[in-house]
Design an enzyme around this catalytic site. Sequence first.
Site, short mmCIF file in Angstrom:
data_model
loop_
_atom_site.label_atom_id
_atom_site.label_comp_id
_atom_site.label_asym_id
_atom_site.label_seq_id
_atom_site.Cartn_x
_atom_site.Cartn_y
_atom_site.Cartn_z
N ASP A 1 0.85 -1.20 0.00
CA ASP A 1 0.00 0.00 0.00
C ASP A 1 0.88 1.24 0.00
O ASP A 1 1.87 1.32 0.75
CB ASP A 1 -0.90 0.01 1.24
N GLU B 1 -4.77 2.55 -4.25
CA GLU B 1 -3.31 2.60 -4.16
C GLU B 1 -2.73 1.31 -3.60
O GLU B 1 -1.58 1.26 -3.16
CB GLU B 1 -2.87 3.78 -3.28
N ASN C 1 -2.92 12.98 -3.27
CA ASN C 1 -3.93 13.34 -4.28
C ASN C 1 -4.51 14.72 -3.99
O ASN C 1 -4.72 15.53 -4.90
CB ASN C 1 -5.05 12.30 -4.30
N ASP D 1 -2.17 9.55 -10.29
CA ASP D 1 -2.20 8.46 -11.27
C ASP D 1 -0.82 8.18 -11.85
O ASP D 1 -0.43 7.03 -12.05
CB ASP D 1 -3.17 8.79 -12.40
N HIS E 1 -5.21 14.53 -8.82
CA HIS E 1 -5.37 13.12 -9.18
C HIS E 1 -4.49 12.72 -10.37
O HIS E 1 -4.09 11.55 -10.47
CB HIS E 1 -6.84 12.84 -9.50
#
Length: 402
Positions: free
Chosen positions: A267, A311, A275, A284, A280
């Site tokens: 994780d 994630e 974010n 990404d 975002h």
Amino acid sequence: MQSAERYVLINGKSRFTRLAIMEQDLKSHQYQAQLKSETFIIIKRGLVWATYVSSVLLLVVMLNAYYFDREYFETELLWLKQFPLALTLVSGIVVIKLFGLYRVGRRQAYLYLGLLLVSWCYLLMGLDSLSGIAMQGIESLADVLVLVFALALFPNRNLMLIGILPFLTFGSIYHFNQYSETPIYPITKFLCFLGIVWSGQKIISGWFFKAVTRSIEKKKLLQQFKRLALIDGLTNISNRRHFDDVLIQEIKASLRTLQPLSIIMVDVDFFKPLNDRLGHQVGDTYLKKVAGVLNSALERPRDLVARYGGEEFVIALPDTDLSGAIQVAEKIKRAIAAAELAHPSSGVSDFITVSQGIAQWHEEMEPVQLLEVADSLLYQAKSAGRDRYCAQTLSAVNKAAV
């Protein structure tokens, strides 16, 4: 060309031209290679069909020569003319039965075609030389062979011409020698037959090429659908569905081979603040880079990394015990640190870090239970301060396996 549904400008107007796109696509290397492959497969099937038809025709010739028209042939020499063709046909059938059609290569197929054509021509000339009178059956046999090889070889025009021209030529010469006082009729027959077969091949091959094109398009769509079903669209690695299927198969393999199987749940730390802070799109981009780092950390073909959601990533390590999985986790930790992906909102570092939970499968453990153990260990790693891994103890694994 990515799609057949496109428009081109013709005479100032936008018109839908699927056929034009199809022709352009056929010029591409991929389509040409596929077209050649499909054409050769059809030609091999046509040769098989021609072999069986030739066997029937040879049987008919033998029955007529030895029983119905015996008085017109020198039968004691006729078997010498039939033997090469019979041997060729038997050899072809034996090869097909023993090795299968798809194991026959291009060179072998063309060699067999050449032998088949030469054998038939030898038999036709033998029937002509051994018959005492003019026989329409010999000319009719040549005409039938024209149709047989035209149908068998229609996908390749040059090959089809090689297959039919010897019989067209023989039929015309035979008719001229036996019946005609002038060459007008044999020449007319030759040209008419050639024109009909040529134009018919052009029409049939057009249908064939369109069918091959549609087949290629369907295969491409199926590949895309399969990719969508198994690959994560953002990170371009396996998705959760694919991982779940692979995990089930690896558990079955471990049961058979009695080899260990471990997984690592990964994780990205403090991803939501990242974010919120950078947006975002940056998030990404970081997920793609993390996926690349995880993928590069795996060295064996069967090792698999997948995006499990958000994630979170998960890694399957077949034939790997806890000790080996811990080494992989250490390698991942170092690789993520070396990537130096800036993280202005992290509570443990100026760069992206990951937390990891390591679990080993034991007998009678369901896939969902293994994932739950790894997820619990991941939670422990995050609770302990993140940027670390937490693994099962050997005692816990051995206790669970008892």
